[in-house]
Design a protein around this motif. Structure first.
Motif, mmCIF file in Angstrom:
data_model
loop_
_atom_site.group_PDB
_atom_site.id
_atom_site.type_symbol
_atom_site.label_atom_id
_atom_site.label_comp_id
_atom_site.label_asym_id
_atom_site.label_seq_id
_atom_site.Cartn_x
_atom_site.Cartn_y
_atom_site.Cartn_z
ATOM 1 N N ARG A 43 -37.941 14.704 -2.735
ATOM 2 C CA ARG A 43 -36.669 13.983 -2.793
ATOM 3 C C ARG A 43 -36.698 12.844 -3.809
ATOM 4 O O ARG A 43 -35.893 11.927 -3.747
ATOM 5 C CB ARG A 43 -36.254 13.429 -1.419
ATOM 6 C CG ARG A 43 -36.349 14.411 -0.272
ATOM 7 C CD ARG A 43 -35.608 15.691 -0.551
ATOM 8 N NE ARG A 43 -34.168 15.507 -0.646
ATOM 9 C CZ ARG A 43 -33.317 16.462 -1.058
ATOM 10 N NH1 ARG A 43 -33.782 17.641 -1.428
ATOM 11 N NH2 ARG A 43 -32.027 16.219 -1.109
ATOM 12 N N GLN A 44 -37.630 12.926 -4.746
ATOM 13 C CA GLN A 44 -37.668 11.958 -5.837
ATOM 14 C C GLN A 44 -36.863 12.545 -6.999
ATOM 15 O O GLN A 44 -37.402 13.047 -7.979
ATOM 16 C CB GLN A 44 -39.103 11.647 -6.240
ATOM 17 C CG GLN A 44 -39.902 10.958 -5.157
ATOM 18 C CD GLN A 44 -41.306 10.583 -5.602
ATOM 19 O OE1 GLN A 44 -41.621 10.550 -6.792
ATOM 20 N NE2 GLN A 44 -42.170 10.296 -4.640
ATOM 21 N N LEU A 45 -35.541 12.500 -6.854
ATOM 22 C CA LEU A 45 -34.662 13.236 -7.746
ATOM 23 C C LEU A 45 -34.662 12.696 -9.168
ATOM 24 O O LEU A 45 -34.547 13.472 -10.129
ATOM 25 C CB LEU A 45 -33.248 13.255 -7.177
ATOM 26 C CG LEU A 45 -33.121 13.910 -5.794
ATOM 27 C CD1 LEU A 45 -31.681 13.881 -5.327
ATOM 28 C CD2 LEU A 45 -33.639 15.334 -5.823
ATOM 29 N N THR A 46 -34.786 11.397 -9.327
ATOM 30 C CA THR A 46 -34.836 10.839 -10.681
ATOM 31 C C THR A 46 -36.039 11.373 -11.438
ATOM 32 O O THR A 46 -35.940 11.776 -12.605
ATOM 33 C CB THR A 46 -34.893 9.298 -10.622
ATOM 34 O OG1 THR A 46 -33.720 8.817 -9.966
ATOM 35 C CG2 THR A 46 -34.965 8.711 -12.021
ATOM 36 N N LYS A 47 -37.190 11.404 -10.749
ATOM 37 C CA LYS A 47 -38.419 11.932 -11.347
ATOM 38 C C LYS A 47 -38.271 13.429 -11.624
ATOM 39 O O LYS A 47 -38.691 13.925 -12.681
ATOM 40 C CB LYS A 47 -39.580 11.701 -10.382
ATOM 41 C CG LYS A 47 -40.948 11.897 -10.985
ATOM 42 C CD LYS A 47 -41.472 10.630 -11.576
ATOM 43 C CE LYS A 47 -42.919 10.772 -11.994
ATOM 44 N NZ LYS A 47 -43.421 9.557 -12.663
ATOM 45 N N ALA A 48 -37.667 14.153 -10.697
ATOM 46 C CA ALA A 48 -37.474 15.598 -10.874
ATOM 47 C C ALA A 48 -36.609 15.875 -12.093
ATOM 48 O O ALA A 48 -36.938 16.731 -12.922
ATOM 49 C CB ALA A 48 -36.843 16.202 -9.622
ATOM 50 N N ILE A 49 -35.501 15.149 -12.208
ATOM 51 C CA ILE A 49 -34.590 15.346 -13.341
ATOM 52 C C ILE A 49 -35.295 15.042 -14.651
ATOM 53 O O ILE A 49 -35.113 15.757 -15.650
ATOM 54 C CB ILE A 49 -33.327 14.468 -13.182
ATOM 55 C CG1 ILE A 49 -32.480 14.985 -12.013
ATOM 56 C CG2 ILE A 49 -32.509 14.450 -14.460
ATOM 57 C CD1 ILE A 49 -31.360 14.057 -11.619
ATOM 58 N N GLU A 50 -36.136 14.016 -14.648
ATOM 59 C CA GLU A 50 -36.895 13.662 -15.854
ATOM 60 C C GLU A 50 -37.757 14.838 -16.318
ATOM 61 O O GLU A 50 -37.779 15.186 -17.500
ATOM 62 C CB GLU A 50 -37.768 12.439 -15.533
ATOM 63 C CG GLU A 50 -38.659 11.987 -16.673
ATOM 64 C CD GLU A 50 -39.581 10.861 -16.247
ATOM 65 O OE1 GLU A 50 -40.725 10.811 -16.741
ATOM 66 O OE2 GLU A 50 -39.158 10.033 -15.408
ATOM 67 N N PHE A 51 -38.462 15.456 -15.369
ATOM 68 C CA PHE A 51 -39.318 16.596 -15.723
ATOM 69 C C PHE A 51 -38.485 17.807 -16.130
ATOM 70 O O PHE A 51 -38.831 18.531 -17.070
ATOM 71 C CB PHE A 51 -40.249 16.947 -14.561
ATOM 72 C CG PHE A 51 -41.499 16.127 -14.529
ATOM 73 C CD1 PHE A 51 -42.593 16.476 -15.303
ATOM 74 C CD2 PHE A 51 -41.588 14.995 -13.734
ATOM 75 C CE1 PHE A 51 -43.757 15.725 -15.291
ATOM 76 C CE2 PHE A 51 -42.735 14.231 -13.700
ATOM 77 C CZ PHE A 51 -43.826 14.587 -14.479
ATOM 78 N N TYR A 52 -37.377 18.044 -15.415
ATOM 79 C CA TYR A 52 -36.511 19.175 -15.773
ATOM 80 C C TYR A 52 -35.963 19.012 -17.187
ATOM 81 O O TYR A 52 -35.928 19.963 -17.979
ATOM 82 C CB TYR A 52 -35.347 19.289 -14.791
ATOM 83 C CG TYR A 52 -35.722 19.777 -13.411
ATOM 84 C CD1 TYR A 52 -36.785 20.663 -13.214
ATOM 85 C CD2 TYR A 52 -34.997 19.362 -12.303
ATOM 86 C CE1 TYR A 52 -37.101 21.107 -11.953
ATOM 87 C CE2 TYR A 52 -35.314 19.811 -11.022
ATOM 88 C CZ TYR A 52 -36.381 20.682 -10.853
ATOM 89 O OH TYR A 52 -36.700 21.129 -9.601
ATOM 90 N N GLN A 53 -35.497 17.811 -17.502
ATOM 91 C CA GLN A 53 -34.912 17.584 -18.824
ATOM 92 C C GLN A 53 -35.955 17.717 -19.926
ATOM 93 O O GLN A 53 -35.677 18.282 -20.988
ATOM 94 C CB GLN A 53 -34.242 16.209 -18.870
ATOM 95 C CG GLN A 53 -32.956 16.157 -18.048
ATOM 96 C CD GLN A 53 -32.330 14.781 -18.005
ATOM 97 O OE1 GLN A 53 -33.026 13.770 -18.111
ATOM 98 N NE2 GLN A 53 -31.017 14.732 -17.839
ATOM 99 N N GLU A 54 -37.171 17.218 -19.669
ATOM 100 C CA GLU A 54 -38.249 17.371 -20.653
ATOM 101 C C GLU A 54 -38.606 18.844 -20.838
ATOM 102 O O GLU A 54 -38.847 19.300 -21.965
ATOM 103 C CB GLU A 54 -39.482 16.578 -20.204
ATOM 104 C CG GLU A 54 -39.313 15.068 -20.306
ATOM 105 C CD GLU A 54 -40.521 14.321 -19.761
ATOM 106 O OE1 GLU A 54 -41.493 14.983 -19.355
ATOM 107 O OE2 GLU A 54 -40.481 13.071 -19.741
#
Length: 324
Positions: free
Chosen positions: A265-276
């Motif tokens: 549920r660390q969505l900011t971190k998840a989005i960061e990895f997805y975008q990279e």
């Protein structure tokens, strides 16, 4: 000209010359496939460009190899496995399945190197069948690999070639049980595969993919921290092998880390990895690259979904604050 070609097309002399030219063509491009596969780890972009430049000729040579009476793949494990990885990057699953099936049938069941090579190729075929037809059918194909390994004579079973092929068998078996939903069994089998790979190969494409597969099991079991540990090891190993970010596996491994953070549920971190992962995938998007568009779409959907959840959580938090 057409009448002339038709008139000589069935002559013995023409057939003999044609077969000789066909074999020379096939041997030339199969030799180049071996050379290109050796570039995969250190220069993925260069390997892709070389293959893509002559893709129609390579595909023709591979089609010829399917109809030949002899095997055109090296028996040495590292060379044969890198050719398999080249096909995974450049060809679709149906093409790979046809090639691995045909080559496996040509490998001599001799109780020695022929049987070991046949087992390796059947493992590669089973991996394609897993994605095309499901885990039950893949298990049937994998059984043929097991039979070839069982046929290997005692003196050959202590060789690195046999042990590495055994690790390939265990890796595919683990992937099959993962797809079947039996995570506990998949983990036990994958760890056995990893042990052999780390003993013999150490840092290698096969080892990094096995680490990633173990991470998948932990992720599925709801253990994102353990998953991140294995995903990160796979990612770091791949980066070290390539010396850069330019490899087919890199955006995939980075995206996998994102899924684990999403599970936490660390969505900011998840989005960061997805975008990279998405940006890296786009950088590697060379015309004709197999499955890139589908991969980009899936990553983009995850980014969108994670952002939507984050917005929903923010709205809920604001509502709670308003009621206080």
């Amino acid at each position: 000209m057409r009448k002339f070609l038709r008139s000589i097309g069935t002559s013995k002399a023409y057939i003999k010359v044609y077969q000789k030219a066909r074999d020379r063509f096939c041997n030339l491009f199969m030799s180049q496939i071996k050379d290109i596969s050796a570039l995969l780890d250190k220069d993925y972009i260069g390997a892709f460009n070389r293959f893509d430049l002559d893709k129609s000729n390579f595909e023709l040579a591979l089609n010829i190899s399917l109809k030949s009476d002899y095997l055109l793949i090296p028996k040495e494990h590292h060379e044969s496995i890198m050719i398999c990885y080249l096909f995974e990057a450049m060809l679709n699953e149906k093409q790979r399945r046809a090639i691995f099936n045909s080559w496996a049938e040509k490998a001599e069941e001799d109780g020695k190197k022929g049987s070991i090579l046949r087992a390796e190729l059947k493992c590669r075929e089973a991996l394609q069948v897993l994605h095309l037809e499901g885990w039950q059918r893949a298990l049937e194909v994998l059984k043929m690999a097991e039979e070839s390994l069982d046929a290997v004579q005692k003196e050959s079973k202590g060789t690195d070639f046999f042990r590495l092929t055994r690790s390939s068998y265990l890796f595919v078996e683990g992937e099959v049980y993962y797809r079947a939903g039996n995570m506990a069994k998949a983990l036990r089998i994958l760890h056995r595969s990893l042990k052999i790979m780390e003993d013999i190969l150490r840092s290698h494409t096969s080892t990094s993919r096995c680490l990633n597969a173990i991470g998948n099991c932990h992720n599925k079991l709801g253990k994102p921290d353990e998953a991140i540990k294995y995903y990160t090891r796979a990612y770091d190993m791949r980066k070290e092998l390539s010396g850069s970010m330019n490899h087919f596996d890199m955006p995939f491994f980075k995206g996998q880390i994102g899924t684990a953070y999403e599970g936490k549920r660390q969505l900011t971190k998840a989005i960061e990895f997805y975008q990279e992962a998405l940006e890296l995938s786009k950088e590697l998007k060379i015309p004709g690259m197999v499955n890139t568009a589908l991969y980009n779409r899936n990553i983009a959907k995850r980014v969108h979904g994670a952002e939507r959840v984050r917005r929903s959580l923010r709205t809920c938090q604001e509502c709670v604050r308003d009621q206080e």
